[in-house]
Design an enzyme around this catalytic site. Sequence first.
Site, short mmCIF file in Angstrom:
data_model
loop_
_atom_site.label_atom_id
_atom_site.label_comp_id
_atom_site.label_asym_id
_atom_site.label_seq_id
_atom_site.Cartn_x
_atom_site.Cartn_y
_atom_site.Cartn_z
N ASP A 301 0.88 -1.16 0.00
CA ASP A 301 0.00 0.00 0.00
C ASP A 301 0.92 1.22 0.00
O ASP A 301 2.10 1.13 0.33
CB ASP A 301 -0.94 -0.02 1.22
CG ASP A 301 -2.15 0.86 1.00
OD1 ASP A 301 -3.17 0.65 1.67
OD2 ASP A 301 -2.10 1.75 0.11
N TRP A 302 0.35 2.34 -0.33
CA TRP A 302 1.20 3.52 -0.58
C TRP A 302 1.85 4.02 0.71
O TRP A 302 1.20 4.63 1.55
CB TRP A 302 0.36 4.60 -1.26
CG TRP A 302 0.42 4.58 -2.76
CD1 TRP A 302 0.72 5.63 -3.59
CD2 TRP A 302 0.19 3.47 -3.65
NE1 TRP A 302 0.68 5.24 -4.91
CE2 TRP A 302 0.39 3.92 -4.98
CE3 TRP A 302 -0.13 2.12 -3.46
CZ2 TRP A 302 0.25 3.09 -6.09
CZ3 TRP A 302 -0.27 1.30 -4.57
CH2 TRP A 302 -0.08 1.77 -5.86
#
Length: 605
Positions: A301-302
Amino acid sequence: MSKGAILTDASSIPEVVQAMTLEEKARFVAGARAFETGPVDRLGIPAFVPADGHNGINFFQLLGNIIPKVLAKRGQSAGELRDPFRTMSDVGMAGIGNLLAGNLDPSNIESLSPENAAFLRDLSQAVQESLPEGGLPSCFPPGMVMGATWNPELVGECGRAVAKEAKAFGVDVLLGPNVNIHRDPLCGRAFESYSEDPYLASQTVIDYVKGVQGEGIAADVKHYAANNQEYMRQGIDEVIPERALREIYLPAFKAAVQEGGCWTVMSAYNKINGEDCALSKRLLTDILRGEWGFAGFVVSDWGAAYDRIQALNAGNDLEMPGPQNPQEVIDAVERGELGETTLDERVSNILGVLVKLPAFTGRERAAIDRAYSSQVARRVAVEGAVLLKNEDGALPIEEGSVIAVVGENAKNPIATGGGSAGVVSPYMVSLLEGLEARFGADAVRFGEIPANASCVVISVGVTSSEGSDRASLALADEDTALILETAETCRRRRIKTIVVLNVCGPVEMHGWIDEVDAVLIIWLGGMELGHAAAALLSGDENPSGKLPLTFPRRYQDTPSCLNFPGEFGRVVYGEGIYVGYRYLLKILGRTSFPRARIRVFANVT
Ligand code: GLC
Protein backbone atom coordinates in the site's frame (compact mmCIF):
# COMPACT_ATOMS: atom_id res chain seq x y z
CA MET A 1 25.93 -9.91 -17.90
CA SER A 2 23.92 -11.06 -20.96
CA LYS A 3 24.31 -8.73 -23.90
CA GLY A 4 21.40 -8.05 -26.21
CA ALA A 5 18.82 -9.34 -23.76
CA ILE A 6 15.39 -7.87 -24.41
CA LEU A 7 12.02 -8.46 -22.73
CA THR A 8 9.90 -10.33 -25.26
CA ASP A 9 7.71 -12.58 -23.09
CA ALA A 10 7.79 -14.55 -19.85
CA SER A 11 10.48 -16.90 -21.18
CA SER A 12 12.89 -13.98 -21.68
CA ILE A 13 12.65 -12.85 -18.05
CA PRO A 14 15.58 -14.84 -16.60
CA GLU A 15 17.96 -13.51 -19.26
CA VAL A 16 16.64 -9.96 -18.87
CA VAL A 17 17.02 -10.07 -15.09
CA GLN A 18 20.55 -11.36 -15.51
CA ALA A 19 21.26 -8.45 -17.88
CA MET A 20 19.96 -5.80 -15.47
CA THR A 21 22.48 -3.85 -13.43
CA LEU A 22 22.10 -3.74 -9.65
CA GLU A 23 21.02 -0.11 -9.92
CA GLU A 24 18.38 -0.93 -12.54
CA LYS A 25 16.97 -3.66 -10.28
CA ALA A 26 17.07 -1.34 -7.27
CA ARG A 27 15.08 1.27 -9.18
CA PHE A 28 12.63 -1.24 -10.60
CA VAL A 29 11.33 -2.48 -7.24
CA ALA A 30 9.92 0.94 -6.41
CA GLY A 31 7.66 3.35 -8.28
CA ALA A 32 9.06 6.19 -10.37
CA ARG A 33 6.26 8.50 -9.22
CA ALA A 34 2.97 8.30 -7.33
CA PHE A 35 1.11 6.13 -9.83
CA GLU A 36 3.69 4.96 -12.34
CA THR A 37 6.70 2.65 -12.31
CA GLY A 38 9.97 3.27 -14.12
CA PRO A 39 11.09 1.77 -17.46
CA VAL A 40 14.37 0.08 -18.34
CA ASP A 41 14.38 1.16 -21.95
CA ARG A 42 17.58 -0.63 -23.02
CA LEU A 43 15.99 -3.97 -22.05
CA GLY A 44 12.55 -3.27 -23.49
CA ILE A 45 10.95 -2.96 -20.04
CA PRO A 46 8.19 -0.34 -20.11
CA ALA A 47 6.77 1.68 -17.25
CA PHE A 48 3.28 0.70 -16.13
CA VAL A 49 0.44 2.50 -14.38
CA PRO A 50 -1.33 1.26 -11.22
CA ALA A 51 -4.41 3.28 -10.25
CA ASP A 52 -7.59 2.93 -8.22
CA GLY A 53 -10.05 1.53 -8.01
CA HIS A 54 -12.61 -1.08 -7.40
CA ASN A 55 -15.62 0.93 -8.64
CA GLY A 56 -14.12 3.17 -11.27
CA ILE A 57 -10.94 4.94 -12.34
CA ASN A 58 -9.67 7.59 -9.92
CA PHE A 59 -8.67 10.20 -12.49
CA PHE A 60 -7.19 12.49 -9.84
CA GLN A 61 -4.41 9.94 -9.39
CA LEU A 62 -3.62 10.01 -13.09
CA LEU A 63 -3.45 13.78 -12.81
CA GLY A 64 -0.51 13.11 -10.49
CA ASN A 65 1.27 11.56 -13.46
CA ILE A 66 0.32 14.37 -15.84
CA ILE A 67 1.42 17.30 -13.65
CA PRO A 68 5.16 16.43 -13.57
CA LYS A 69 5.13 16.14 -17.35
CA VAL A 70 3.47 19.55 -17.70
CA LEU A 71 5.98 21.09 -15.30
CA ALA A 72 8.86 19.48 -17.17
CA LYS A 73 7.52 20.81 -20.47
CA ARG A 74 7.29 24.28 -18.93
CA GLY A 75 10.78 23.95 -17.52
CA GLN A 76 9.43 24.36 -14.02
CA SER A 77 9.79 22.42 -10.80
CA ALA A 78 6.85 21.79 -8.53
CA GLY A 79 8.53 23.90 -5.87
CA GLU A 80 8.60 26.97 -8.10
CA LEU A 81 4.88 26.67 -8.53
CA ARG A 82 4.17 26.04 -4.91
CA ASP A 83 2.27 22.78 -4.76
CA PRO A 84 0.52 22.17 -8.07
CA PHE A 85 -2.43 20.59 -6.31
CA ARG A 86 -2.72 23.63 -4.03
CA THR A 87 -2.60 25.75 -7.16
CA MET A 88 -5.42 23.65 -8.51
CA SER A 89 -7.36 24.11 -5.31
CA ASP A 90 -7.00 27.86 -5.81
CA VAL A 91 -9.46 27.48 -8.69
CA GLY A 92 -12.06 25.86 -6.43
CA MET A 93 -14.17 22.77 -6.96
CA ALA A 94 -15.91 24.19 -10.02
CA GLY A 95 -12.54 25.00 -11.52
CA ILE A 96 -11.20 21.55 -10.73
CA GLY A 97 -14.29 19.98 -12.24
CA ASN A 98 -13.70 21.96 -15.41
CA LEU A 99 -10.01 21.14 -15.28
CA LEU A 100 -10.72 17.41 -14.90
CA ALA A 101 -13.06 17.60 -17.86
CA GLY A 102 -10.27 19.31 -19.79
CA ASN A 103 -12.16 22.57 -20.32
CA LEU A 104 -10.84 25.06 -17.79
CA ASP A 105 -12.95 28.19 -17.97
CA PRO A 106 -11.00 31.51 -18.11
CA SER A 107 -13.11 32.74 -15.20
CA ASN A 108 -11.66 29.92 -13.09
CA ILE A 109 -8.15 31.33 -13.28
CA GLU A 110 -8.57 35.09 -13.57
CA SER A 111 -7.71 35.46 -9.88
CA LEU A 112 -4.44 33.56 -10.23
CA SER A 113 -0.93 34.87 -10.85
CA PRO A 114 0.08 34.82 -14.54
CA GLU A 115 2.49 31.97 -13.79
CA ASN A 116 -0.10 29.77 -12.07
CA ALA A 117 -2.76 30.62 -14.67
CA ALA A 118 -0.37 29.63 -17.46
CA PHE A 119 0.42 26.36 -15.67
CA LEU A 120 -3.27 25.51 -15.27
CA ARG A 121 -3.99 26.34 -18.90
CA ASP A 122 -1.21 23.94 -19.94
CA LEU A 123 -2.46 21.36 -17.45
CA SER A 124 -5.98 21.66 -18.81
CA GLN A 125 -4.64 21.10 -22.31
CA ALA A 126 -2.67 18.04 -21.15
CA VAL A 127 -5.76 16.67 -19.40
CA GLN A 128 -7.80 17.16 -22.54
CA GLU A 129 -5.17 15.21 -24.48
CA SER A 130 -5.04 12.43 -21.86
CA LEU A 131 -8.79 11.93 -21.50
CA PRO A 132 -10.08 9.10 -23.68
CA GLU A 133 -12.90 9.77 -26.13
CA GLY A 134 -15.99 9.87 -23.95
CA GLY A 135 -14.38 11.86 -21.17
CA LEU A 136 -14.25 11.16 -17.47
CA PRO A 137 -14.52 7.66 -15.94
CA SER A 138 -17.78 6.05 -14.87
CA CYS A 139 -18.63 5.76 -11.19
CA PHE A 140 -19.97 2.28 -10.44
CA PRO A 141 -21.55 1.40 -7.09
CA PRO A 142 -18.78 0.47 -4.63
CA GLY A 143 -17.99 -2.96 -3.22
CA MET A 144 -20.67 -3.16 -0.54
CA VAL A 145 -23.35 -2.72 -3.20
CA MET A 146 -21.69 -5.36 -5.36
CA GLY A 147 -21.77 -7.69 -2.34
CA ALA A 148 -25.45 -6.89 -1.76
CA THR A 149 -26.32 -8.19 -5.23
CA TRP A 150 -25.32 -11.71 -4.17
CA ASN A 151 -24.75 -12.08 -7.91
CA PRO A 152 -21.10 -12.93 -8.63
CA GLU A 153 -21.77 -13.07 -12.35
CA LEU A 154 -22.98 -9.45 -12.34
CA VAL A 155 -20.02 -8.42 -10.18
CA GLY A 156 -17.76 -10.08 -12.73
CA GLU A 157 -19.42 -8.00 -15.42
CA CYS A 158 -18.75 -4.91 -13.32
CA GLY A 159 -15.09 -5.89 -13.08
CA ARG A 160 -15.02 -6.18 -16.85
CA ALA A 161 -16.64 -2.76 -17.29
CA VAL A 162 -14.18 -1.09 -14.91
CA ALA A 163 -11.25 -2.80 -16.64
CA LYS A 164 -12.42 -1.66 -20.09
CA GLU A 165 -12.33 1.90 -18.77
CA ALA A 166 -8.93 1.26 -17.17
CA LYS A 167 -7.61 0.42 -20.61
CA ALA A 168 -9.14 3.60 -22.04
CA PHE A 169 -7.27 5.61 -19.40
CA GLY A 170 -3.97 3.80 -19.87
CA VAL A 171 -4.14 2.05 -16.48
CA ASP A 172 -2.48 -1.38 -16.28
CA VAL A 173 -3.05 -2.49 -12.68
CA LEU A 174 -6.43 -1.77 -11.10
CA LEU A 175 -5.92 -1.15 -7.38
CA GLY A 176 -8.87 -3.24 -6.37
CA PRO A 177 -10.92 -5.14 -5.35
CA ASN A 178 -10.95 -4.39 -1.67
CA VAL A 179 -11.97 -7.64 0.06
CA ASN A 180 -11.46 -6.64 3.68
CA ILE A 181 -14.16 -8.06 5.94
CA HIS A 182 -16.70 -5.78 7.62
CA ARG A 183 -15.54 -6.51 11.12
CA ASP A 184 -17.09 -3.32 12.50
CA PRO A 185 -19.74 -1.25 10.69
CA LEU A 186 -18.05 1.98 11.72
CA CYS A 187 -15.04 1.27 9.50
CA GLY A 188 -14.61 4.26 7.19
CA ARG A 189 -13.88 2.04 4.18
CA ALA A 190 -16.56 -0.62 4.74
CA PHE A 191 -18.41 0.78 1.72
CA GLU A 192 -15.53 -0.35 -0.48
CA SER A 193 -15.63 -4.07 0.32
CA TYR A 194 -18.12 -6.84 -0.15
CA SER A 195 -19.29 -8.33 3.12
CA GLU A 196 -18.92 -9.31 6.76
CA ASP A 197 -19.07 -12.90 5.63
CA PRO A 198 -15.94 -14.57 4.25
CA TYR A 199 -17.92 -16.96 2.04
CA LEU A 200 -19.89 -14.19 0.31
CA ALA A 201 -16.72 -12.12 -0.03
CA SER A 202 -14.87 -15.12 -1.48
CA GLN A 203 -17.57 -16.03 -3.99
CA THR A 204 -17.82 -12.40 -5.09
CA VAL A 205 -14.14 -11.60 -5.52
CA ILE A 206 -13.48 -14.59 -7.79
CA ASP A 207 -15.71 -13.30 -10.57
CA TYR A 208 -14.61 -9.71 -10.15
CA VAL A 209 -10.95 -10.70 -10.58
CA LYS A 210 -11.78 -12.82 -13.63
CA GLY A 211 -13.80 -9.95 -15.11
CA VAL A 212 -10.91 -7.51 -14.71
CA GLN A 213 -8.15 -9.83 -15.87
CA GLY A 214 -10.22 -11.07 -18.78
CA GLU A 215 -9.61 -7.60 -20.19
CA GLY A 216 -5.83 -7.92 -19.74
CA ILE A 217 -5.74 -5.62 -16.72
CA ALA A 218 -4.23 -6.86 -13.45
CA ALA A 219 -6.51 -7.00 -10.45
CA ASP A 220 -4.81 -6.02 -7.20
CA VAL A 221 -6.61 -7.68 -4.29
CA LYS A 222 -6.33 -5.57 -1.17
CA HIS A 223 -5.53 -4.88 1.60
CA TYR A 224 -3.70 -8.03 2.61
CA ALA A 225 -4.60 -8.51 5.29
CA ALA A 226 -7.25 -7.39 7.75
CA ASN A 227 -7.16 -3.65 7.07
CA ASN A 228 -10.49 -3.37 8.88
CA GLN A 229 -10.36 0.13 10.33
CA GLU A 230 -9.04 3.54 9.47
CA TYR A 231 -8.08 4.61 13.01
CA MET A 232 -4.27 4.45 13.19
CA ARG A 233 -4.35 2.30 10.03
CA GLN A 234 -0.65 2.90 9.42
CA GLY A 235 0.69 0.85 12.26
CA ILE A 236 -2.24 -0.30 14.40
CA ASP A 237 -1.41 -3.75 15.75
CA GLU A 238 -4.37 -6.03 15.21
CA VAL A 239 -4.31 -8.89 17.67
CA ILE A 240 -6.19 -11.59 15.75
CA PRO A 241 -6.63 -15.19 16.96
CA GLU A 242 -5.27 -17.63 14.36
CA ARG A 243 -8.69 -19.26 13.86
CA ALA A 244 -10.32 -15.90 13.14
CA LEU A 245 -7.48 -14.96 10.79
CA ARG A 246 -7.82 -18.23 8.86
CA GLU A 247 -11.64 -18.52 8.88
CA ILE A 248 -12.72 -14.89 8.58
CA TYR A 249 -10.01 -12.52 7.32
CA LEU A 250 -7.93 -14.60 4.88
CA PRO A 251 -10.46 -16.68 2.91
CA ALA A 252 -11.37 -13.99 0.37
CA PHE A 253 -7.68 -13.44 -0.40
CA LYS A 254 -7.15 -17.18 -0.74
CA ALA A 255 -10.13 -17.46 -3.11
CA ALA A 256 -8.87 -14.49 -5.15
CA VAL A 257 -5.50 -16.23 -5.55
CA GLN A 258 -6.53 -19.84 -6.00
CA GLU A 259 -9.86 -19.47 -7.84
CA GLY A 260 -9.68 -15.94 -9.20
CA GLY A 261 -6.05 -16.24 -10.24
CA CYS A 262 -5.28 -12.64 -9.27
CA TRP A 263 -2.04 -11.32 -10.70
CA THR A 264 -1.25 -8.91 -7.87
CA VAL A 265 -1.96 -8.45 -4.16
CA MET A 266 -1.57 -5.28 -2.09
CA SER A 267 0.07 -5.56 1.33
CA ALA A 268 -1.73 -3.58 4.01
CA TYR A 269 -0.75 -0.71 6.30
CA ASN A 270 -1.57 -2.40 9.58
CA LYS A 271 0.19 -4.94 11.76
CA ILE A 272 -1.18 -8.39 12.51
CA ASN A 273 -0.03 -9.88 15.81
CA GLY A 274 2.95 -7.56 15.98
CA GLU A 275 4.10 -7.89 12.35
CA ASP A 276 3.69 -5.17 9.72
CA CYS A 277 1.85 -6.78 6.81
CA ALA A 278 4.24 -5.40 4.17
CA LEU A 279 7.19 -6.72 6.19
CA SER A 280 5.75 -10.11 7.09
CA LYS A 281 7.44 -13.15 5.57
CA ARG A 282 4.71 -15.31 7.10
CA LEU A 283 1.97 -13.43 5.22
CA LEU A 284 3.75 -12.57 1.97
CA THR A 285 5.83 -15.71 1.42
CA ASP A 286 4.85 -18.60 3.69
CA ILE A 287 1.06 -18.26 3.35
CA LEU A 288 0.52 -16.31 0.12
CA ARG A 289 3.08 -18.14 -2.00
CA GLY A 290 3.94 -21.23 0.03
CA GLU A 291 0.45 -22.35 0.99
CA TRP A 292 -1.69 -20.72 -1.69
CA GLY A 293 0.67 -20.81 -4.68
CA PHE A 294 0.42 -17.11 -5.55
CA ALA A 295 2.65 -16.43 -8.58
CA GLY A 296 2.16 -12.71 -9.23
CA PHE A 297 3.60 -9.69 -7.47
CA VAL A 298 2.90 -8.00 -4.16
CA VAL A 299 2.71 -4.21 -4.20
CA SER A 300 2.78 -2.32 -0.92
CA ASP A 301 0.00 0.00 0.00
CA TRP A 302 1.20 3.52 -0.58
CA GLY A 303 3.84 4.05 2.06
CA ALA A 304 3.32 0.69 3.80
CA ALA A 305 6.88 -0.60 3.20
CA TYR A 306 8.04 0.97 6.45
CA ASP A 307 11.38 -0.84 6.24
CA ARG A 308 12.27 -1.13 2.55
CA ILE A 309 14.84 -3.90 2.87
CA GLN A 310 12.76 -5.95 5.30
CA ALA A 311 9.84 -5.64 2.90
CA LEU A 312 11.92 -6.98 0.00
CA ASN A 313 13.21 -9.84 2.13
CA ALA A 314 9.68 -10.67 3.35
CA GLY A 315 8.21 -10.94 -0.16
CA ASN A 316 6.95 -7.44 -0.99
CA ASP A 317 7.96 -7.08 -4.64
CA LEU A 318 7.05 -3.48 -5.50
CA GLU A 319 7.11 -0.51 -3.17
CA MET A 320 4.77 2.39 -3.91
CA PRO A 321 4.72 5.26 -4.23
CA GLY A 322 7.89 6.36 -5.96
CA PRO A 323 10.40 7.71 -6.36
CA GLN A 324 12.59 6.02 -3.78
CA ASN A 325 16.37 6.10 -3.37
CA PRO A 326 17.85 3.07 -5.17
CA GLN A 327 21.10 3.49 -3.25
CA GLU A 328 19.47 2.09 -0.10
CA VAL A 329 18.79 -1.17 -1.94
CA ILE A 330 22.22 -1.24 -3.55
CA ASP A 331 23.89 -0.71 -0.17
CA ALA A 332 21.78 -3.47 1.41
CA VAL A 333 22.87 -5.92 -1.28
CA GLU A 334 26.49 -4.89 -0.90
CA ARG A 335 26.24 -5.26 2.89
CA GLY A 336 24.66 -8.68 2.53
CA GLU A 337 21.38 -7.57 4.16
CA LEU A 338 19.50 -8.34 0.95
CA GLY A 339 20.51 -11.24 -1.23
CA GLU A 340 20.80 -10.32 -4.91
CA THR A 341 18.90 -13.55 -5.68
CA THR A 342 16.09 -12.24 -3.51
CA LEU A 343 16.14 -8.95 -5.39
CA ASP A 344 16.12 -10.91 -8.66
CA GLU A 345 13.00 -12.77 -7.46
CA ARG A 346 11.23 -9.47 -6.73
CA VAL A 347 12.11 -8.12 -10.19
CA SER A 348 11.07 -11.38 -11.87
CA ASN A 349 7.72 -11.43 -10.07
CA ILE A 350 6.94 -7.92 -11.33
CA LEU A 351 8.10 -8.72 -14.88
CA GLY A 352 6.01 -11.90 -14.86
CA VAL A 353 2.88 -9.75 -14.58
CA LEU A 354 4.17 -6.84 -16.65
CA VAL A 355 4.44 -8.97 -19.81
CA LYS A 356 0.65 -9.49 -19.58
CA LEU A 357 -0.23 -5.81 -19.22
CA PRO A 358 -1.21 -3.29 -21.92
CA ALA A 359 1.96 -1.30 -21.13
CA PHE A 360 3.85 -4.24 -22.66
CA THR A 361 1.34 -5.90 -24.98
CA GLY A 362 0.28 -2.56 -26.52
CA ARG A 363 -2.23 0.05 -25.47
CA GLU A 364 -5.55 0.29 -27.27
CA ARG A 365 -6.73 3.68 -26.11
CA ALA A 366 -10.29 2.84 -27.03
CA ALA A 367 -13.15 5.24 -26.33
CA ILE A 368 -15.20 4.87 -23.18
CA ASP A 369 -18.22 2.68 -23.92
CA ARG A 370 -20.49 4.85 -21.79
CA ALA A 371 -23.70 3.06 -22.72
CA TYR A 372 -22.23 -0.24 -21.56
CA SER A 373 -20.75 1.21 -18.37
CA SER A 374 -23.98 3.01 -17.50
CA GLN A 375 -25.98 -0.14 -18.05
CA VAL A 376 -23.69 -2.15 -15.78
CA ALA A 377 -23.63 0.59 -13.13
CA ARG A 378 -27.44 0.73 -13.17
CA ARG A 379 -27.72 -3.07 -13.01
CA VAL A 380 -25.45 -3.25 -9.94
CA ALA A 381 -27.37 -0.43 -8.22
CA VAL A 382 -30.70 -2.14 -8.96
CA GLU A 383 -29.63 -5.62 -7.87
CA GLY A 384 -27.73 -4.29 -4.85
CA ALA A 385 -30.66 -2.31 -3.47
CA VAL A 386 -32.29 -3.91 -0.41
CA LEU A 387 -35.97 -3.53 0.44
CA LEU A 388 -36.03 -3.61 4.24
CA LYS A 389 -39.70 -2.86 4.73
CA ASN A 390 -42.83 -2.52 2.60
CA GLU A 391 -46.20 -2.49 4.36
CA ASP A 392 -49.76 -1.69 3.30
CA GLY A 393 -48.81 -1.72 -0.34
CA ALA A 394 -46.69 1.38 -0.06
CA LEU A 395 -44.54 0.09 -2.91
CA PRO A 396 -44.60 0.01 -5.83
CA ILE A 397 -45.71 3.61 -6.37
CA GLU A 398 -48.66 3.43 -8.74
CA GLU A 399 -48.83 5.16 -12.10
CA GLY A 400 -50.62 8.48 -11.86
CA SER A 401 -49.41 9.09 -8.31
CA VAL A 402 -48.38 12.55 -7.20
CA ILE A 403 -45.06 11.99 -5.48
CA ALA A 404 -43.77 14.42 -2.87
CA VAL A 405 -40.02 14.21 -2.34
CA VAL A 406 -38.27 15.64 0.71
CA GLY A 407 -34.63 15.65 1.85
CA GLU A 408 -31.75 17.54 0.21
CA ASN A 409 -30.11 14.18 -0.49
CA ALA A 410 -32.76 13.63 -3.17
CA LYS A 411 -31.08 16.38 -5.19
CA ASN A 412 -27.51 15.82 -3.96
CA PRO A 413 -26.88 12.07 -3.98
CA ILE A 414 -23.74 10.31 -2.79
CA ALA A 415 -22.37 8.11 -5.59
CA THR A 416 -19.40 6.65 -3.72
CA GLY A 417 -17.36 7.24 -0.61
CA GLY A 418 -14.26 9.35 -0.05
CA GLY A 419 -10.58 8.63 -0.56
CA SER A 420 -8.95 6.43 -3.17
CA ALA A 421 -12.37 4.95 -4.06
CA GLY A 422 -13.55 8.39 -5.14
CA VAL A 423 -14.55 8.64 -8.80
CA VAL A 424 -15.29 11.93 -10.57
CA SER A 425 -17.78 10.77 -13.20
CA PRO A 426 -19.23 12.82 -16.06
CA TYR A 427 -22.77 12.66 -14.68
CA MET A 428 -24.71 11.65 -11.60
CA VAL A 429 -28.44 10.85 -11.64
CA SER A 430 -30.13 11.99 -8.44
CA LEU A 431 -33.20 10.33 -6.96
CA LEU A 432 -35.24 13.38 -7.92
CA GLU A 433 -34.05 13.23 -11.53
CA GLY A 434 -34.72 9.50 -11.60
CA LEU A 435 -38.28 9.91 -10.34
CA GLU A 436 -38.98 12.77 -12.76
CA ALA A 437 -37.63 10.72 -15.65
CA ARG A 438 -39.76 7.73 -14.64
CA PHE A 439 -43.04 9.36 -13.58
CA GLY A 440 -42.84 12.70 -15.40
CA ALA A 441 -41.80 16.02 -13.90
CA ASP A 442 -45.42 17.01 -13.30
CA ALA A 443 -45.92 14.01 -11.02
CA VAL A 444 -43.02 14.88 -8.72
CA ARG A 445 -42.94 17.74 -6.17
CA PHE A 446 -39.69 18.50 -4.36
CA GLY A 447 -39.61 20.07 -0.92
CA GLU A 448 -43.35 20.20 -0.37
CA ILE A 449 -46.26 17.83 0.31
CA PRO A 450 -49.11 19.08 -1.87
CA ALA A 451 -52.69 18.39 -0.87
CA ASN A 452 -53.03 15.86 -3.68
CA ALA A 453 -49.86 13.93 -2.81
CA SER A 454 -50.28 10.15 -2.98
CA CYS A 455 -47.09 9.41 -1.07
CA VAL A 456 -43.93 11.03 0.24
CA VAL A 457 -40.42 9.81 -0.57
CA ILE A 458 -37.86 10.85 2.03
CA SER A 459 -34.23 10.66 0.88
CA VAL A 460 -31.42 10.72 3.42
CA GLY A 461 -27.70 10.10 3.00
CA VAL A 462 -24.71 9.00 5.06
CA THR A 463 -21.22 8.75 3.60
CA SER A 464 -17.81 7.71 4.88
CA SER A 465 -14.25 7.82 3.68
CA GLU A 466 -10.81 6.34 3.73
CA GLY A 467 -8.79 8.03 6.43
CA SER A 468 -11.35 8.04 9.22
CA ASP A 469 -13.99 5.78 10.74
CA ARG A 470 -17.62 6.74 11.30
CA ALA A 471 -18.44 8.20 14.71
CA SER A 472 -21.79 6.45 14.99
CA LEU A 473 -24.44 4.53 13.06
CA ALA A 474 -27.06 7.20 13.66
CA LEU A 475 -28.52 9.30 10.91
CA ALA A 476 -27.95 13.03 11.22
CA ASP A 477 -30.35 14.44 13.81
CA GLU A 478 -32.00 16.64 11.18
CA ASP A 479 -32.64 13.60 8.99
CA THR A 480 -34.22 11.65 11.83
CA ALA A 481 -36.37 14.69 12.60
CA LEU A 482 -37.34 15.04 8.93
CA ILE A 483 -38.43 11.39 8.82
CA LEU A 484 -40.49 11.63 12.01
CA GLU A 485 -42.13 14.94 11.07
CA THR A 486 -42.92 13.73 7.57
CA ALA A 487 -44.30 10.42 8.84
CA GLU A 488 -46.58 12.30 11.22
CA THR A 489 -47.90 14.48 8.37
CA CYS A 490 -48.44 11.40 6.20
CA ARG A 491 -50.30 9.63 8.97
CA ARG A 492 -52.66 12.56 9.35
CA ARG A 493 -53.26 12.64 5.61
CA ARG A 494 -53.44 8.85 5.31
CA ILE A 495 -50.72 8.70 2.65
CA LYS A 496 -47.66 6.47 2.52
CA THR A 497 -44.17 7.32 3.79
CA ILE A 498 -41.25 5.82 1.85
CA VAL A 499 -37.64 6.23 3.06
CA VAL A 500 -34.76 5.87 0.61
CA LEU A 501 -31.35 5.35 2.28
CA ASN A 502 -28.36 6.59 0.28
CA VAL A 503 -25.94 5.19 2.83
CA CYS A 504 -22.36 3.84 3.10
CA GLY A 505 -23.38 1.02 5.44
CA PRO A 506 -25.55 0.18 8.44
CA VAL A 507 -27.59 2.92 10.09
CA GLU A 508 -29.63 2.74 13.27
CA MET A 509 -33.37 2.86 12.46
CA HIS A 510 -35.08 1.84 15.68
CA GLY A 511 -36.11 5.45 16.39
CA TRP A 512 -38.22 5.78 13.27
CA ILE A 513 -38.66 2.58 11.27
CA ASP A 514 -42.00 1.77 12.92
CA GLU A 515 -43.34 5.16 11.82
CA VAL A 516 -42.81 4.64 8.08
CA ASP A 517 -44.36 2.30 5.53
CA ALA A 518 -41.36 1.38 3.38
CA VAL A 519 -37.56 1.50 3.53
CA LEU A 520 -35.36 0.97 0.47
CA ILE A 521 -31.55 0.96 0.80
CA ILE A 522 -30.04 2.27 -2.42
CA TRP A 523 -26.59 2.47 -0.71
CA LEU A 524 -23.91 4.63 -2.39
CA GLY A 525 -25.45 3.79 -5.69
CA GLY A 526 -22.96 5.08 -8.25
CA MET A 527 -23.74 7.46 -11.08
CA GLU A 528 -26.98 5.63 -12.01
CA LEU A 529 -28.44 5.82 -8.50
CA GLY A 530 -31.51 7.84 -9.50
CA HIS A 531 -32.53 5.64 -12.40
CA ALA A 532 -32.07 2.51 -10.30
CA ALA A 533 -34.07 3.88 -7.36
CA ALA A 534 -36.93 5.03 -9.60
CA ALA A 535 -37.07 1.65 -11.33
CA LEU A 536 -37.36 -0.08 -7.95
CA LEU A 537 -39.87 2.36 -6.44
CA SER A 538 -42.08 2.06 -9.53
CA GLY A 539 -41.97 -1.74 -9.62
CA ASP A 540 -40.23 -1.78 -13.01
CA GLU A 541 -37.50 -3.69 -11.18
CA ASN A 542 -37.85 -6.20 -8.36
CA PRO A 543 -35.72 -5.34 -5.30
CA SER A 544 -33.62 -8.49 -5.04
CA GLY A 545 -30.61 -7.29 -3.04
CA LYS A 546 -29.78 -8.84 0.34
CA LEU A 547 -27.78 -7.31 3.19
CA PRO A 548 -24.09 -8.29 2.87
CA LEU A 549 -23.58 -7.24 6.50
CA THR A 550 -25.60 -7.01 9.66
CA PHE A 551 -27.55 -3.87 10.46
CA PRO A 552 -27.41 -3.92 14.27
CA ARG A 553 -30.42 -2.43 16.03
CA ARG A 554 -27.91 -0.35 18.01
CA TYR A 555 -24.17 -0.10 17.53
CA GLN A 556 -23.78 -1.62 21.00
CA ASP A 557 -25.13 -4.90 19.58
CA THR A 558 -22.04 -5.17 17.36
CA PRO A 559 -19.66 -7.89 18.60
CA SER A 560 -16.59 -5.72 18.07
CA CYS A 561 -18.00 -2.64 19.81
CA LEU A 562 -15.96 -3.12 22.97
CA ASN A 563 -12.81 -3.65 20.91
CA PHE A 564 -13.00 -0.92 18.28
CA PRO A 565 -10.96 0.92 17.21
CA GLY A 566 -8.48 -0.10 19.90
CA GLU A 567 -6.14 1.95 22.07
CA PHE A 568 -2.42 2.49 22.67
CA GLY A 569 -1.74 1.23 19.15
CA ARG A 570 -3.47 -2.15 19.59
CA VAL A 571 -6.88 -3.50 18.71
CA VAL A 572 -7.83 -6.91 20.08
CA TYR A 573 -10.18 -9.03 17.99
CA GLY A 574 -11.88 -10.28 21.15
CA GLU A 575 -14.91 -11.50 19.25
CA GLY A 576 -12.78 -14.07 17.40
CA ILE A 577 -14.77 -15.65 14.60
CA TYR A 578 -18.06 -14.20 15.87
CA VAL A 579 -18.24 -11.34 13.40
CA GLY A 580 -21.61 -9.83 12.49
CA TYR A 581 -24.48 -12.30 12.23
CA ARG A 582 -22.30 -15.17 13.52
CA TYR A 583 -22.26 -13.41 16.90
CA LEU A 584 -26.00 -12.80 16.91
CA LEU A 585 -26.79 -16.39 16.03
CA LYS A 586 -24.26 -17.71 18.56
CA ILE A 587 -25.29 -15.46 21.42
CA LEU A 588 -28.95 -14.88 20.65
CA GLY A 589 -29.79 -17.96 18.63
CA ARG A 590 -32.18 -15.82 16.69
CA THR A 591 -32.38 -12.66 14.68
CA SER A 592 -35.15 -10.89 12.85
CA PHE A 593 -35.60 -10.37 9.09
CA PRO A 594 -34.32 -13.84 8.12
CA ARG A 595 -35.26 -13.12 4.51
CA ALA A 596 -32.41 -10.65 4.41
CA ARG A 597 -30.18 -13.72 4.78
CA ILE A 598 -27.53 -11.72 6.65
CA ARG A 599 -29.53 -10.43 9.49
CA VAL A 600 -31.01 -7.02 9.70
CA PHE A 601 -30.76 -5.71 13.20
CA ALA A 602 -31.35 -8.05 16.09
CA ASN A 603 -33.87 -7.06 18.70
CA VAL A 604 -31.29 -7.22 21.42
CA THR A 605 -33.04 -5.90 24.52
C1 GLC B 1 -4.35 4.24 -0.30
C2 GLC B 1 -5.24 3.06 -0.04
C3 GLC B 1 -5.20 2.02 -1.13
C4 GLC B 1 -4.99 2.70 -2.46
C5 GLC B 1 -3.61 3.30 -2.44
C6 GLC B 1 -3.31 4.09 -3.73
O1 GLC B 1 -3.73 4.66 0.88
O2 GLC B 1 -5.08 2.40 1.23
O3 GLC B 1 -6.45 1.31 -1.10
O4 GLC B 1 -5.13 1.78 -3.53
O5 GLC B 1 -3.38 4.15 -1.33
O6 GLC B 1 -4.21 5.16 -3.85
